[in-house]
Design an enzyme around this catalytic site. Structure first.
Site, PDB file in Angstrom:
ATOM      1  N   GLU A   1      -1.326  -8.330   8.895  1.00 51.99           N
ATOM      2  CA  GLU A   1      -1.279  -7.213   9.827  1.00 51.99           C
ATOM      3  C   GLU A   1      -2.279  -7.395  10.963  1.00 51.99           C
ATOM      4  O   GLU A   1      -1.990  -7.073  12.116  1.00 51.99           O
ATOM      5  CB  GLU A   1      -1.570  -5.914   9.077  1.00 51.99           C
ATOM      6  CG  GLU A   1      -1.549  -4.665   9.925  1.00 51.99           C
ATOM      7  CD  GLU A   1      -1.753  -3.407   9.096  1.00 51.99           C
ATOM      8  OE1 GLU A   1      -1.424  -2.311   9.586  1.00 51.99           O
ATOM      9  OE2 GLU A   1      -2.240  -3.522   7.947  1.00 51.99           O
TER      10      GLU A   1
ATOM     11  N   HIS B   1       2.824  -8.432   6.505  1.00 55.03           N
ATOM     12  CA  HIS B   1       3.134  -7.497   7.581  1.00 55.03           C
ATOM     13  C   HIS B   1       3.762  -8.326   8.703  1.00 55.03           C
ATOM     14  O   HIS B   1       3.067  -8.963   9.470  1.00 55.03           O
ATOM     15  CB  HIS B   1       1.821  -6.871   8.059  1.00 55.03           C
ATOM     16  CG  HIS B   1       1.922  -5.450   8.480  1.00 55.03           C
ATOM     17  ND1 HIS B   1       1.624  -4.418   7.640  1.00 55.03           N
ATOM     18  CD2 HIS B   1       2.257  -4.884   9.650  1.00 55.03           C
ATOM     19  CE1 HIS B   1       1.755  -3.263   8.275  1.00 55.03           C
ATOM     20  NE2 HIS B   1       2.155  -3.524   9.503  1.00 55.03           N
TER      21      HIS B   1
ATOM     22  N   GLU C   1       2.581   3.111   1.800  1.00 55.63           N
ATOM     23  CA  GLU C   1       3.275   3.247   3.084  1.00 55.63           C
ATOM     24  C   GLU C   1       4.696   2.734   2.919  1.00 55.63           C
ATOM     25  O   GLU C   1       5.604   3.497   2.690  1.00 55.63           O
ATOM     26  CB  GLU C   1       2.506   2.504   4.186  1.00 55.63           C
ATOM     27  CG  GLU C   1       2.962   2.871   5.571  1.00 55.63           C
ATOM     28  CD  GLU C   1       1.932   2.444   6.633  1.00 55.63           C
ATOM     29  OE1 GLU C   1       2.277   2.551   7.804  1.00 55.63           O
ATOM     30  OE2 GLU C   1       0.815   2.019   6.269  1.00 55.63           O
TER      31      GLU C   1
ATOM     32  N   ARG D   1       0.829  -1.197   0.000  1.00 55.41           N
ATOM     33  CA  ARG D   1       0.000   0.000   0.000  1.00 55.41           C
ATOM     34  C   ARG D   1       0.873   1.261   0.000  1.00 55.41           C
ATOM     35  O   ARG D   1       2.097   1.192  -0.117  1.00 55.41           O
ATOM     36  CB  ARG D   1      -0.943  -0.014   1.200  1.00 55.41           C
ATOM     37  CG  ARG D   1      -0.278   0.123   2.555  1.00 55.41           C
ATOM     38  CD  ARG D   1      -1.302  -0.022   3.666  1.00 55.41           C
ATOM     39  NE  ARG D   1      -0.696   0.102   4.993  1.00 55.41           N
ATOM     40  CZ  ARG D   1      -1.060  -0.626   6.039  1.00 55.41           C
ATOM     41  NH1 ARG D   1      -2.019  -1.521   5.919  1.00 55.41           N
ATOM     42  NH2 ARG D   1      -0.480  -0.453   7.207  1.00 55.41           N
TER      43      ARG D   1
END
Length: 893
Positions: A743, A764, A472, A470
């Site tokens: 995540e 993640h 980020e 994403r």
């Protein structure tokens, strides 16, 4: 054939590093030896500029007594720039037996003085499109090699990311150079050996430039040009002729530039490539560059330049798609079978002007359709316009994607077999050596280990990112510190983290505060959360534990100390941390309402980590011989622990916050009175059992949960947590088809819906920190703080009744450490152990009876290599020399 010798020579962890500016490199080696109990008693190192080690030798230690074989610091004459130093090593065993010389290895220095940079920064501005995208620049320089060349080296870097070519060939196979650092303070350059690419006569250097981290989109606030607004290149080629003459070809105003087919390239959004705009032969001799323009020179400091520190990024693996999916929405989607990071290479034959579009996603939605909601603003889209005229192959230059599924648009009338043959997934990450493996009798746990490893691959692309897909992809400190110990089992991560920690130090605030992400690209006030900023202390200490390397402590010590001092002075009470913003137990399941912060009070978490970091700082000071600091920070840690008890523990010994994480931290960091620890552990176990063997912990509590249970005698409960398949659990995501760590515990809910669009990464690695427990407890491989870096090895496997076997292998700096335990018929157990030469080990055989246990069929006291064996409660404790051992016994009771 030698039965004792030296192999696997390393210079600062690397094999034959090309281009280092380290003035006192560290040399390491391993020993091979037959038999048991083999130790080095002496060594000899020779360093020479000549591969044959003819006189004069630069440095010769002579026969030097001692068992040091890792991180031996070069202590010879000052090193020269641009020089290859060969080294070889021999050793003597404990009986005085002498090995032969090892095979030679080398390191090569780069530019050791800033004055050696003759190149100038060059740039070339191209018009942007309507969305503010500037095409990639193509820079070229023709030059003539005036005679036979003995050697040729390029030293290069960029503002942005670059690809280097000589005579139409890539300079090497590395990607995303110069990497991501705090560019205003530290900028890496790379060294290339291009001797074999050079020709007598006409030659051409070519450079492509992309935005990368320097000026492209970063984070979720649509930030651009964080470090600067113009891409630029800096390069110099050093030619050394056979006749001894030298020549430098450098970036200057004589270079020429133009645009090309890369019309847009962003790390988050992908790449737009129009093959009709290709300039064939642009980086080769004979190309007509008459319509190309002169470059401009750019003012940018060269004082921050440093030779590359970490391992480079490369394509390390290729995957073929496993299936073509025709979704209910009519989409054509490739399933790569693995959530991966990198890009797709494809070959097509289409008419000119045909546009092939690839979109990348991690999961399909509940109905089986292509899903990109969790990417937020990241487009992850590749657009390729064909030039026609035959087969054409393409892969991106300056972008990477995180994905398992690829939606293909623009290819029509292709059957599944044809599609599968056109596409290849190129897996890209920092090219770290894999050092660990874990396997057991439960295939779901084996898949969990695979998911942990793939999460590390995907998120260790130059910096330890939180997620790779994403908008980020940032170096979150909290994620890095909770995972670093697991990472150090799976791969050799020292150069990777050494480089990142230097950026942490560079971006650290003047008052010692530590940004949430490194390199720091968020708002100025985004810094100094407990458990995140503590990476400044936890990460260097962990590297020291795992690799026995004091240099990382020496380099980072002032940063470590500055962080603890920042916490000490932040409030009215220097022993309590109850100020500032904290992420808390991020994403814990006991969070109230829609909060992500968890139910454990943030000041409890902050004070716990304050005590922990103070304790680790004291240990670091002691390891470095800083006795006054060691005493001071040990005392500070005790004072903070006392304040923790005053503030967060009742007179009866209960932790005031009734959460799993509160108890985990209090027990893991030894913050409770001794008399209160066993009851607190029982309370924690009851919380878990009352929750039907489910955890509620988030990013802060989860990494320590199973360790605390094991320490206090609840190993069976820890195994039940690890083997739990129902949500929430590690194996829940595995049962839902995960191939990386999620995540959120419920990234995909039991009914197939998603947790959210806003923050729901499926790659993640933070919860993958359980891998540390699998290696260190389930198989029992650990280092000893008294002799860190596996010089003395602790082996204490904890048997799980739910498993029939578990095994782990770890390639330490000294060699391979292996442990395997298995259940045998008739209620017996076997434990196999391998200890590398020049180390010894403390081994615990769980549930063994000293009188009945055997090693390779012999009684323990008669076994070669077993230096001592004693019964301690329900375990047999052994002291072993190096070698391979097999212990068998029936469980007590």
């Amino acid at each position: 054939m030698q039965t004792f010798g030296v192999y696997d020579l390393r210079c600062d962890y690397k094999k034959n590093p090309l281009g280092t500016d380290e003035l006192r490199p560290r040399l390491s080696w391993k020993l091979f030896a037959e038999g048991r109990g083999m130790m080095q008693s002496a060594y000899r190192i020779q360093v020479s500029e000549d591969a044959g080690f003819h006189e004069p030798v630069v440095w010769d230690t002579g026969r030097k007594a001692g068992d040091s074989s890792v991180h031996v610091v070069y202590d010879g004459p000052a090193l020269k720039s641009r020089t290859r130093y060969f080294y070889r090593i021999k050793a003597w065993d404990q009986a005085g037996g002498e090995s032969g010389w090892s095979e030679p290895a080398y390191w090569e220095t780069a530019l050791l003085s800033p004055d050696e940079w003759k190149a100038e920064w060059i740039t070339f501005k191209l018009p942007e499109d309507g969305e503010g995208n500037e095409p990639s620049q193509f820079l070229r320089k023709s030059f003539t090699a005036k005679g036979p060349v003995k050697s040729a080296r390029v030293y290069a870097t960029s503002l942005g990311i670059y690809r280097l070519f000589l005579n139409g060939k890539p300079a090497d196979d590395t990607l995303f150079a110069p990497g991501w650092t705090s560019y205003g303070k530290r900028l890496q350059y790379q060294t290339y050996d291009v001797t074999e690419l050079l020709r007598l006569g006409d030659n051409v250097l070519g450079v492509m430039l992309g935005n990368g981290w320097f000026k492209g989109n970063l984070a979720w606030q649509n930030q651009r040009n964080i470090y600067g607004s113009e891409r630029a290149a800096l390069l110099q080629l050093h030619l050394t002729y056979e006749d001894g003459g030298e020549e430098i070809v450098a970036t200057d105003g004589s270079w020429r530039a133009n645009g090309g087919p890369v019309l847009m390239s962003e790390l988050y959004h992908g790449e737009t490539y129009d093959a009709r705009k290709e300039r064939n032969g642009w980086n080769e001799a004979g190309f007509d560059d008459g319509d190309w323009k002169p470059v401009a020179q750019l003012e940018w400091s060269k004082n921050t330049l440093l030779a590359q520190e970490n391992d480079p990024c490369r394509i390390v693996q290729e995957l073929r798609p496993v299936a073509v999916i025709r979704t209910p929405n009519g989409e054509t989607v490739l399933d790569m079978g693995q959530n991966m990071v990198g890009w797709i290479r494809f070959t097509v034959e289409c008419e000119a002007g045909t546009v092939i579009t690839l979109k990348h996603a991690e999961v399909l939605d509940k109905e089986g359709n292509f899903y990109v909601g969790n990417l937020r603003s990241a487009k992850q889209t590749i657009s390729y316009t064909c030039k026609g005229g035959g087969a054409e192959t393409y892969e991106p230059f300056f972008s990477f994607q995180g994905f398992r599924y690829v939606k293909v648009e623009g290819l029509h009338n292709e059957d599944d077999a044809g599609l599968l043959n056109r596409f290849v997934g190129c897996v890209i990450h920092t090219d770290m050596e894999q050092t660990g493996s874990f396997r057991c009798s439960d295939e779901l746990v084996n898949q969990l280990q695979s998911n942990i490893l793939w999460g590390q691959k995907g998120n260790f692309l130059d910096v330890p990112t939180d997620c790779p897909q994403r908008d980020e992809r940032l170096g979150w400190t909290g994620d890095a510190q909770v995972f670093i110990r697991t990472a150090a089992y799976n791969m050799n991560v020292v150069p990777f983290f050494e480089k990142w920690l230097k950026d942490l130090m560079a971006d650290q605030l003047p008052n010692g505060g530590v940004p949430h992400v490194i390199p720091h690209v968020l708002r100025p006030g985004d810094h100094s959360s407990a458990a995140w900023a503590d990476a400044a202390v936890i990460c260097p200490w962990t590297l020291y534990e795992c690799y026995g390397d004091t240099r990382v402590l020496e380099v980072q010590y002032e940063s470590m100390k500055a962080w603890v001092e920042h916490v000490r002075v932040q409030g009215d009470n220097e022993f309590l941390w109850n100020t500032g913003f904290h992420f808390g137990d991020w994403l814990a399941l006991d969070a109230p309402g829609d909060s992500c912060l968890g139910a454990t009070p943030s000041d409890l978490i902050a004070t716990a980590f304050y005590a922990y970091s103070s304790k680790l700082l004291a240990k670091a000071a002691d390891a470095l011989g800083k006795k006054d600091d060691a005493q001071r920070y040990a005392a500070l840690s005790e004072k903070v622990a006392e304040q923790f008890r005053c503030e967060f523990v009742t007179p009866s010994g209960r932790v005031a916050a009734p959460t799993q994480t509160a108890y985990v931290l209090a027990l893991m960091f030894d913050l409770l009175e001794e008399k209160d620890r066993e009851p607190a552990a029982a309370k924690l176990a009851k919380y878990i059992e009352d929750n039907k063997d489910h955890l509620t912990t988030g990013f802060v509590g989860t990494p320590y949960l199973c360790f605390v249970l094991t320490r206090y005698g609840y190993t069976d409960l820890a195994y039940r947590l690890v083997l739990q398949k129902e949500y929430p659990s590690w194996l829940y995501s595995v049962t839902k088809g995960a191939t990386t760590i999620w995540e959120h515990w419920d990234g995909i809910k039991p009914d197939g819906t998603f947790w959210s669009d806003s923050m729901n990464s499926y790659n993640h690695y933070a919860y993958g920190a359980v891998g540390d427990w699998l290696y260190r407890v389930a198989c029992g491989i650990d280092t000893d703080e008294r002799k860190p870096g596996y010089k003395r090895i602790r082996i204490a496997p904890q048997l799980g009744v739910q498993l029939s076997f578990a095994e782990a292998s770890f390639e330490s700096m000294y060699g391979t450490v292996k442990v395997r335990w298995e259940k045998l018929p008739a209620g017996r157990f076997a434990v196999d152990v391998v200890i590398p030469p020049n180390t010894d080990a403390d081994v615990a055989l769980p549930g063994a009876d000293l009188a009945a246990a055997t090693e390779s069929g012999s009684k323990l006291e008669a076994a070669e290599g077993v230096r001592s064996a004693v019964q301690e409660g329900g375990d047999v404790r052994l002291e072993l020399g190096s070698g391979s051992y097999r212990f068998e016994y029936a469980l007590l009771g």
